[in-house]
Every structure is written in C-alpha cells, then in structure tokens.
Design an enzyme around this catalytic site. Structure first.
Site, short mmCIF file in Angstrom:
data_model
loop_
_atom_site.label_atom_id
_atom_site.label_comp_id
_atom_site.label_asym_id
_atom_site.label_seq_id
_atom_site.Cartn_x
_atom_site.Cartn_y
_atom_site.Cartn_z
N ASP A 11 27.99 45.96 40.91
CA ASP A 11 29.30 46.07 40.28
C ASP A 11 29.29 47.31 39.39
O ASP A 11 28.40 47.46 38.54
CB ASP A 11 29.62 44.83 39.44
CG ASP A 11 29.91 43.62 40.30
OD1 ASP A 11 29.95 43.74 41.53
OD2 ASP A 11 30.10 42.53 39.73
N ASP A 132 39.77 35.70 44.99
CA ASP A 132 39.14 35.40 43.71
C ASP A 132 39.97 34.32 43.03
O ASP A 132 41.15 34.53 42.75
CB ASP A 132 39.08 36.65 42.83
CG ASP A 132 38.44 37.83 43.56
OD1 ASP A 132 37.43 37.61 44.25
OD2 ASP A 132 38.97 38.94 43.46
#
Length: 252
Positions: A11, A132
């Site tokens: 990330d 998500d």
C-alpha cells in the site's frame, strides 16, 4: 479453483510502503521507504503475484504514487494487480500499457458502472472490481464515504460484465490482524460466478490453512499485508502450505 493465490500487499502513501488500520489514513505505519525493494523481497521469497494499492490515489481520484508503481513494475517478473485512483479509461489503459497485469476498479464501480463494463470489454481478463465493505455495505473514495449499496448487490451487478475477479475487503478487519471474514467472503463467492479474492485481516498460518480447506475451495485467493510486515506470517511456511495443497490437488 485448485488452490488459492496468496497476494502480498504493498500500500503506497506518499511514496512509502505503509499499512493502515481499518482504512484510516491517520493510522498509517511505514514499513519500507523503498516500495520497489519491498516488491523484490516478496518475489525473492516465492510469491507469484503482487497486490498494490495507491492509497493517495484512492482518496484523490487519480494516481498519486505513479513513480513508486513504475519502479515496482520495472523490478519484477511476477504479475502485479493495481488499484487506487483508477476512475477513467485513459488511466486504466495507461497502467496496463506500463505492465500492470490487472487493474482494480473500486469507487468507479459504484459511481460509473458503465466504465467497468467498457473496460472489461476492451481489456478482457485484466479488470477486477474492488468491493470494500463495512457491515455489508460498500464504501468508496478511499473508504472515506459509506453507501447504502450492499456488497452482494454490487457484485451481482457485474455478473455479466466479463470482470475477472472481485477483491472483497472487510474494512473493519483490515490491518488489525483479527482474521479474514471467511463467512462473508464465502457468502459472496457462493452467490457469484465471478472469482472472489479475500482481503482484510489475514493474521497467521491458521488463516492460510483455513483457506486451503475444501469449504473455501471456491475462493480464488487472499491478500495479506500487515501479518507479513510484522512477522506474524512466515511467507516461506505459508507458500510451502499452498504448494503442498496444489500438488495434492494435481495428484488427485
């Protein structure tokens, strides 16, 4: 599916390799200042596929860590899937041209579903949808905004679109090492024909072992992040478990 693919996660925030807790940008831990070196380390240990997210891009709606992503692509031979800030065809096509194997469309899947359909048509096999969710409902804009759309409804809306995979993340578990939400992920996978990849909370070898059980066979893979960085998950052991499961499946 014969066995799952275990995706190590990178990330990116301000050019660094970080992990967030429950998607909160203010709860970021920096694990490596050199994302390309981190990617090489994952490849050296034997991972077969890398998962990368441009966190700043997810919030901004456009790529913000392009230099770091390009450095990762330049150094690897394994495929890379990339998400974060991919909201239009120009951005998507540019990343595929630069060597990304598969792009992940998240926010735009909610706001502009026709874009997903067109992208999957133009680039077959190379477009995934990121779902998500928190408490079963989808969040967008880098998880900053909740919607009233269920993860299941969003997944079903792309059943006939040619999407290669669904990346399903339980936001409440992401980055806090409480274990994958296997039940919710399996419920989604059972309801869809699109392959589903689990994300959020993978914490230990026990989670990997669970993924290799017959009841999880429908899952296409799982993403792991913090557990790798803080040493809770030994990558060599995890990959050896997967190889043994794959060999057993091939011999059956």
């Amino acid at each position: 599916m014969a066995t799952v693919i275990l995706f190590p996660a990178i990330d990116l925030k301000e050019g660094q390799c970080v992990r967030l807790a429950q998607g909160d940008m203010d709860r970021a831990t920096v694990f490596n200042d050199d994302p390309a070196e981190q990617a090489r380390a994952f490849e050296r240990v034997g991972f077969e596929y890398l998962h990368v997210v441009d966190l700043d891009g997810a919030f901004a709606g456009a790529p913000r860590n392009a230099e770091a992503v390009e450095a990762i692509l330049a150094t690897l031979t394994i495929p890379v899937q990339l998400g974060g800030g991919i909201r239009d065809m120009r951005t998507l096509s540019r990343w595929l041209d630069k060597g990304v194997a598969r792009v992940i469309i998240g926010t735009a899947a909610v706001k502009d579903p026709s874009f997903v359909r067109e992208a999957a048509r133009v680039h077959p096999g190379r477009v995934a949808v990121g779902i998500d969710a928190k408490d079963g409902f989808v969040a967008v804009d880098g998880w900053a905004r909740a919607t009233r759309m269920s993860a299941l409804d969003l997944g079903k809306s792309f059943e006939d679109a040619g999407v290669s995979a669904i990346i399903y993340t339980d936001i409440s578990r992401d980055g806090i090492l409480t274990g994958l939400n296997i039940e919710a992920t399996l419920a989604l996978a059972d309801a869809l024909t699109i392959p589903v990849v689990a994300s959020g909370g993978l914490a230990s070898l026990a989670d990997v072992e669970r993924l290799l059980q017959p009841g999880c066979r429908k899952l296409a893979g799982a993403i792991t992040g913090r557990a790798l960085y803080d040493g809770r998950l030994d990558p060599a052991q995890a990959l050896a478990m997967i190889r043994r499961a794959r060999a057993a499946t091939e011999d059956a």
